[in-house]
Design an enzyme around this catalytic site. Sequence first.
Site, PDB file in Angstrom:
ATOM      1  N   ASP A 176      61.474  20.274 -26.222  1.00  0.00           N
ATOM      2  CA  ASP A 176      61.912  20.803 -27.746  1.00  0.00           C
ATOM      3  C   ASP A 176      63.430  20.535 -28.122  1.00  0.00           C
ATOM      4  O   ASP A 176      64.057  20.599 -27.176  1.00  0.00           O
ATOM      5  CB  ASP A 176      61.439  22.228 -27.712  1.00  0.00           C
ATOM      6  CG  ASP A 176      59.893  22.467 -27.710  1.00  0.00           C
ATOM      7  OD1 ASP A 176      59.344  21.708 -27.941  1.00  0.00           O
ATOM      8  OD2 ASP A 176      59.470  23.603 -27.426  1.00  0.00           O
ATOM      9  N   ARG A 177      63.792  20.534 -29.262  1.00  0.00           N
ATOM     10  CA  ARG A 177      65.134  20.251 -29.675  1.00  0.00           C
ATOM     11  C   ARG A 177      65.908  21.225 -28.924  1.00  0.00           C
ATOM     12  O   ARG A 177      67.188  20.895 -28.535  1.00  0.00           O
ATOM     13  CB  ARG A 177      65.216  20.487 -31.172  1.00  0.00           C
ATOM     14  CG  ARG A 177      66.848  20.223 -31.755  1.00  0.00           C
ATOM     15  CD  ARG A 177      66.736  20.871 -33.023  1.00  0.00           C
ATOM     16  NE  ARG A 177      65.828  20.490 -33.974  1.00  0.00           N
ATOM     17  CZ  ARG A 177      66.385  19.436 -34.938  1.00  0.00           C
ATOM     18  NH1 ARG A 177      67.563  18.865 -34.900  1.00  0.00           N
ATOM     19  NH2 ARG A 177      65.864  18.739 -35.835  1.00  0.00           N
TER      20      ARG A 177
END
Length: 296
Positions: A137-138
């Site tokens: 995830d970012r």
Amino acid sequence: MRYNANSPGEYEHYVVNEERPLLEFLLDNVHQTRTKIKQTLQGQGIRVNGKTITQFDYMLQPGMKVAVSKTKRNQVTFKSRYVRIVYEDRWLIVIEKQPGILSMAGGHSSLNVKSVLDDYFHKSHQKCRAHVVHRLDRDTSGLMVYAKDIDTEQILEHNWHDIVYDRRYVAVLSGEMEQDEGTIQNWLKDNKAYVTYSSPVDNGGKLAITHFHVMDRTTDHSLVEFKLETGRKNQIRVHAADMGHPVCGDVKYGNGDDPLHRLCLHAWLLCFYHPVTREPMEFETTVPAAFRHLFK
């Protein structure tokens, strides 16, 4: 012997017979000047048991195998505030990413690891592109592997669960965990708003299994290691929330507890069999200092 990226002719090989620092060993065994040896170290041209080592004071133990590149190393210095290269060979590259950068391009955001690596490959005159194999995830930090050609990418993608034999994350969870260790198993499925939710019975989603172990705790937070048996989207974040102790800083599944102003999830260990040579490759990073600081 541990994995060696290039053909034997491009490396000089040495076996260590006593404990000593790497630079000292190289000065005694490699017929090059101190400056040249240091340049080779900084240019990622030294491997110990298959792993690229750049620290001159790395302590060698008897029986270790040292490989020294005979070719002129790439002069391009890789610099990025979001990405650190941990290991690279002709087939793949292992990086550590910081929070705040996507694994690959998505939506309107141009900041992603793939484009950073493609730019590095272009500047270092490597005729390859970064191929995405898995994602973080970012706002998750930690270790990732990218393939440098489509054949390697296909091997990794189609045999991921056989190739990767250990993946572990560390997270700061909200509240004091009651159990020291355990396993969470349920089915995960996305709803129409792309939010992942869990079900104790098969809901047409994917079976998700996560093992956890508490490393430290206070009355406010718990430092927990997660070992994935399956790798589903948002698996750790949903399972942590299911336990009533969501990952701190998680705006999607959390409870507003945000002590470090970031998602407190870090992929710290990645172990896999090399897709081409089949040698075991093991990488680990330290637990982020900010995580540790909460438990002092």
